[in-house]
Design a protein around this motif. Structure first.
Motif, PDB file in Angstrom:
ATOM      1  N   VAL A  46       0.840  -1.204   0.000  1.00 27.68           N
ATOM      2  CA  VAL A  46       0.000   0.000   0.000  1.00 27.68           C
ATOM      3  C   VAL A  46       0.872   1.250   0.000  1.00 27.68           C
ATOM      4  CG1 VAL A  46      -1.881  -1.166   1.203  1.00 27.68           C
ATOM      5  CG2 VAL A  46      -0.116   0.011   2.538  1.00 27.68           C
ATOM      6  N   PRO A  47       0.317   2.400  -0.380  1.00 28.80           N
ATOM      7  CA  PRO A  47       1.101   3.639  -0.370  1.00 28.80           C
ATOM      8  C   PRO A  47       1.624   3.969   1.018  1.00 28.80           C
ATOM      9  CG  PRO A  47      -0.925   3.936  -1.623  1.00 28.80           C
ATOM     10  CD  PRO A  47      -1.028   2.597  -0.950  1.00 28.80           C
ATOM     11  N   THR A  48       2.882   4.388   1.079  1.00 30.57           N
ATOM     12  CA  THR A  48       3.508   4.797   2.330  1.00 30.57           C
ATOM     13  C   THR A  48       3.960   6.243   2.208  1.00 30.57           C
ATOM     14  OG1 THR A  48       5.595   3.850   1.527  1.00 30.57           O
ATOM     15  CG2 THR A  48       4.259   2.481   3.002  1.00 30.57           C
ATOM     16  N   ILE A  49       3.704   7.018   3.260  1.00 27.98           N
ATOM     17  CA  ILE A  49       4.038   8.439   3.260  1.00 27.98           C
ATOM     18  C   ILE A  49       4.896   8.735   4.480  1.00 27.98           C
ATOM     19  CG2 ILE A  49       3.126  10.786   3.200  1.00 27.98           C
ATOM     20  CD1 ILE A  49       0.378   9.493   2.415  1.00 27.98           C
TER      21      ILE A  49
ATOM     22  N   LEU B 183      16.814   9.083   7.287  1.00 25.22           N
ATOM     23  CA  LEU B 183      16.489   9.464   5.915  1.00 25.22           C
ATOM     24  C   LEU B 183      16.347   8.227   5.035  1.00 25.22           C
ATOM     25  CD1 LEU B 183      15.935  11.580   3.792  1.00 25.22           C
ATOM     26  CD2 LEU B 183      18.407  11.854   3.479  1.00 25.22           C
ATOM     27  N   GLU B 184      17.155   7.207   5.281  1.00 23.80           N
ATOM     28  CA  GLU B 184      17.035   5.967   4.510  1.00 23.80           C
ATOM     29  C   GLU B 184      15.649   5.351   4.708  1.00 23.80           C
ATOM     30  OE1 GLU B 184      21.315   3.920   4.041  1.00 23.80           O
ATOM     31  OE2 GLU B 184      20.769   4.280   6.121  1.00 23.80           O
ATOM     32  N   MET B 185      15.127   5.446   5.911  1.00 19.63           N
ATOM     33  CA  MET B 185      13.791   4.944   6.188  1.00 19.63           C
ATOM     34  C   MET B 185      12.753   5.729   5.378  1.00 19.63           C
ATOM     35  SD  MET B 185      12.178   4.385   9.995  1.00 19.63           S
ATOM     36  CE  MET B 185      13.733   3.730  10.590  1.00 19.63           C
ATOM     37  N   ALA B 186      12.915   7.054   5.353  1.00 23.15           N
ATOM     38  CA  ALA B 186      11.994   7.899   4.597  1.00 23.15           C
ATOM     39  C   ALA B 186      12.107   7.639   3.097  1.00 23.15           C
ATOM     40  CB  ALA B 186      12.261   9.372   4.900  1.00 23.15           C
TER      41      ALA B 186
ATOM     42  N   ILE C 100       6.208   8.325  -0.799  1.00 23.83           N
ATOM     43  CA  ILE C 100       6.089   9.776  -0.852  1.00 23.83           C
ATOM     44  C   ILE C 100       6.683  10.357   0.425  1.00 23.83           C
ATOM     45  CG2 ILE C 100       4.449  11.719  -0.984  1.00 23.83           C
ATOM     46  CD1 ILE C 100       2.476   9.609  -2.266  1.00 23.83           C
ATOM     47  N   ARG C 101       7.397  11.457   0.280  1.00 23.68           N
ATOM     48  CA  ARG C 101       7.968  12.142   1.443  1.00 23.68           C
ATOM     49  C   ARG C 101       7.420  13.566   1.500  1.00 23.68           C
ATOM     50  NH1 ARG C 101      10.805   8.679  -0.625  1.00 23.68           N
ATOM     51  NH2 ARG C 101      11.213   9.988  -2.454  1.00 23.68           N
ATOM     52  N   ILE C 102       6.966  13.951   2.686  1.00 24.11           N
ATOM     53  CA  ILE C 102       6.491  15.304   2.927  1.00 24.11           C
ATOM     54  C   ILE C 102       7.258  15.843   4.127  1.00 24.11           C
ATOM     55  CG2 ILE C 102       4.515  16.731   3.578  1.00 24.11           C
ATOM     56  CD1 ILE C 102       2.728  14.633   2.210  1.00 24.11           C
ATOM     57  N   SER C 103       7.789  17.048   4.015  1.00 25.78           N
ATOM     58  CA  SER C 103       8.570  17.608   5.123  1.00 25.78           C
ATOM     59  C   SER C 103       8.072  18.995   5.491  1.00 25.78           C
ATOM     60  CB  SER C 103      10.054  17.689   4.742  1.00 25.78           C
ATOM     61  OG  SER C 103      10.279  18.771   3.865  1.00 25.78           O
TER      62      SER C 103
END
Length: 328
Positions: free
Chosen positions: A162-165, A177-180, A185-188
């Motif tokens: 499933v999508p992961t954010i 950061l490797e986990m992200a 998708i990454r949102i900061s």
């Protein structure tokens, strides 16, 4: 209806040429027919924890290191995985790796899950990377196996169907950061700090950073950031494509999480089987040549044709109403 809840072993055998498209489709159909049952390792706590969510604690001596909330009501299907090690800046420890493995396994097997938000419950920090205090106490022979296990965890996170954010409201350094990067998708927040800084310690990123960062921002820029151990803020990260959105941080320090929740709510009403198939087609297709990628797309498309959800979508369109997808 066959629903995908795991994919790695199948797709390792799926890297075929376009000429073998029919064979690939048959393999896909066989794989997608598998069924899974929920793990019994999760302890369900009855108390609520925000957004009408139920908190699930995972078996551990430090149960609060990770909190997993399965949202309900209109947000049903959204899972929030929150890292909670305030004294260690959410550093990745043996215990956290163990707990996250259990959480990921549970999510992977639950076909009711529609999206996952990975965030921090500690203000000002996402994850500071490896727990260096714990690492310093390890024997040299223990370091390699631990890094391998952390790498395997992040690979499993990236393999969720499933999508992961990743909601990055604070510093995401090294393994953080490797986990992200393993998320879709990454949102900061604009004030968040991100970087693969391992070369400062005379080591290299060991949990996928050297592979995922170049795929996200390009080879040359990834080399520059890794070689120089450079840290960038949220605004810079968005400019280089490291994050999809950079939002202004708010007084409560959870602006990225709130934006991630908005996005998860956008994803939630869409056909869940279609979302899983779209993710699979994209993730596997970008790793192969176009002809093979098109064969992968065809195999994934074939899985949505016999679903009840597809018929519901057509009926809703005809009747000018919102569809009600059940993942069937």
């Amino acid at each position: 209806m066959a629903v995908l809840v795991g994919c790695r072993s199948f797709w390792q055998s799926f890297r075929v040429q376009a000429a073998h498209r029919q064979s690939a489709c048959r393999l896909a159909a066989a794989f997608f027919s598998r069924r899974y049952v929920l793990s019994n390792r999760v302890v369900l706590c009855p108390r609520l924890n925000g957004h009408g969510a139920v908190t699930r604690y995972y078996s551990s001596d430090s149960k609060d290191d990770l909190r997993v909330r399965y949202l309900d009501g209109e947000d049903s299907g959204i899972v929030v995985v929150g890292i909670n090690r305030p004294k260690a800046k959410n550093a990745i420890s043996k215990n956290l790796v163990k707990m996250m493995f259990e959480a990921v396994e549970d999510i992977k097997k639950n076909k009711k899950v529609r999206s996952v938000i990975l965030c921090s419950l500690v203000p000002g920090i996402f994850c500071a990377g490896a727990d260096l205090k714990e690492r310093a106490k390890m024997h040299q022979s223990e370091v390699g196996p631990f890094v391998s296990k952390a790498r395997a965890l992040i690979t499993e996170l990236g393999s969720l169907p499933v999508p992961t954010i990743a909601a990055i409201d604070g510093a995401a350094l090294g393994g953080g950061l490797e986990m992200a990067l393993a998320c879709d998708i990454r949102i900061s927040s604009n004030t968040a700090k991100m970087g693969l800084v391992e070369t400062k310690l005379a080591i290299i990123p060991g949990a996928g950073g050297t592979q995922r960062l170049p795929r996200v921002i390009g080879v040359s820029l990834a080399k520059e950031l890794i070689f120089a151990a450079r840290v960038v803020d949220g605004t810079q990260a968005q400019q280089m494509g490291l994050v999809s959105h950079s939002v202004e941080q708010n007084d409560s320090g959870d602006a990225a999480y709130l934006r991630a929740l908005e996005l998860a709510r956008e994803i939630n009403p869409q056909g869940p089987i279609a979302i899983r198939m779209a993710k699979l087609a994209i993730n596997q297709g970008i790793e192969v040549d176009l002809s093979t990628g098109l064969a992968i797309e065809e195999a994934c498309y074939s899985q949505v044709i016999p679903t009840k959800d597809r018929l519901e979508g057509l009926a809703a369109f005809k009747e000018k109403r919102q569809p009600h997808f059940k993942g069937e």
